[in-house]
Structures are given as C-alpha cells and as structure tokens.
Design an enzyme around this catalytic site. Structure first.
Site, PDB file in Angstrom:
ATOM      1  N   ILE A  62       0.836  -1.199   0.000  1.00  0.00           N
ATOM      2  CA  ILE A  62       0.000   0.000   0.000  1.00  0.00           C
ATOM      3  C   ILE A  62       0.872   1.251   0.000  1.00  0.00           C
ATOM      4  O   ILE A  62       1.892   1.308   0.688  1.00  0.00           O
ATOM      5  CB  ILE A  62      -0.866   0.023   1.284  1.00  0.00           C
ATOM      6  CG1 ILE A  62      -1.698  -1.252   1.377  1.00  0.00           C
ATOM      7  CG2 ILE A  62      -1.727   1.272   1.369  1.00  0.00           C
ATOM      8  CD1 ILE A  62      -2.210  -1.528   2.777  1.00  0.00           C
ATOM      9  N   CYS A  63       0.416   2.272  -0.733  1.00  0.00           N
ATOM     10  CA  CYS A  63       1.000   3.615  -0.620  1.00  0.00           C
ATOM     11  C   CYS A  63      -0.137   4.623  -0.791  1.00  0.00           C
ATOM     12  O   CYS A  63      -1.309   4.278  -0.638  1.00  0.00           O
ATOM     13  CB  CYS A  63       2.129   3.826  -1.621  1.00  0.00           C
ATOM     14  SG  CYS A  63       1.601   3.957  -3.338  1.00  0.00           S
ATOM     15  N   ARG A  64       0.175   5.832  -1.138  1.00  0.00           N
ATOM     16  CA  ARG A  64      -0.846   6.869  -1.269  1.00  0.00           C
ATOM     17  C   ARG A  64      -1.716   6.633  -2.499  1.00  0.00           C
ATOM     18  O   ARG A  64      -2.933   6.682  -2.423  1.00  0.00           O
ATOM     19  CB  ARG A  64      -0.178   8.253  -1.340  1.00  0.00           C
ATOM     20  CG  ARG A  64      -1.148   9.396  -1.458  1.00  0.00           C
ATOM     21  CD  ARG A  64      -0.403  10.740  -1.462  1.00  0.00           C
ATOM     22  NE  ARG A  64      -1.305  11.803  -1.840  1.00  0.00           N
ATOM     23  CZ  ARG A  64      -1.522  12.186  -3.093  1.00  0.00           C
ATOM     24  NH1 ARG A  64      -0.895  11.593  -4.087  1.00  0.00           N
ATOM     25  NH2 ARG A  64      -2.356  13.174  -3.356  1.00  0.00           N
TER      26      ARG A  64
END
Length: 100
Positions: A62-64
């Site tokens: 997950i990231c932005r």
C-alpha cells in the site's frame, strides 16, 4: 505485476481472512491515517528491511496512490516474495482507518 483493488482488500478484511498489509509510505503519511494492522516499512528502507517479511506469505503493498507500492511489488517479486499492489492506494481506500 499482481494487483488487488481496494474493494477486494476491504472484503478480505471484512471476511477476517489473513492479509499481510505492507504500507511503504513515509512516517508522516502513516500518522495521517493507515489501514489497521499494517506493517510499516517506508519504500526507501525496503531493501535493508525486507528480511522482516516472510517469503511464505502473500503481501498486499500500500502507498498513497499505487505508484510507490508498485515499485515495492516489483522489488519484492525480484527477491522471491509474493506481493500484490493495492491499486489506487489510500486515495481510493474507503475502509477503516487508524490515526497515530
């Protein structure tokens, strides 16, 4: 690259399935809100900390927005890990969020 949608991740969590969530955002981003139960390893630290992850399990990264997590998935796959990029990242996430 293997991918998974935010809705698919939310469904897995709602079904109480085992999901290994790896968030590769920076600490200040994590403080603003993250999915409960994540493991936090910033992308810049992944090379030196990859041994903290099991190669016997699948990891949802997950990231932005999905860009950094995509890079992390490519790196992990090159090193024998099973990983999926959560497309859309936290911008598309509409499930539970914890704040630090």
């Amino acid at each position: 690259m293997n991918e998974i949608t935010t809705d698919e991740v939310k469904q897995l969590l709602e079904n109480k399935e085992e999901v290994n969530l790896l968030d590769v955002r920076e600490p200040e981003e994590i403080e603003q809100g993250h999915i409960p139960g994540i493991k936090h390893i910033p992308l810049g630290s992944l090379e030196e900390r990859k041994d903290e992850l099991s190669q016997d399990q699948e990891h949802v990264v997950i990231c932005r927005s999905g860009n950094r997590s995509g890079k992390a998935v490519q790196y992990l796959e090159q090193h024998g890990f099973n990983a999926k990029n959560m497309v859309g990242g936290m911008l598309d996430w509409n499930g539970p969020v914890e704040r630090s």
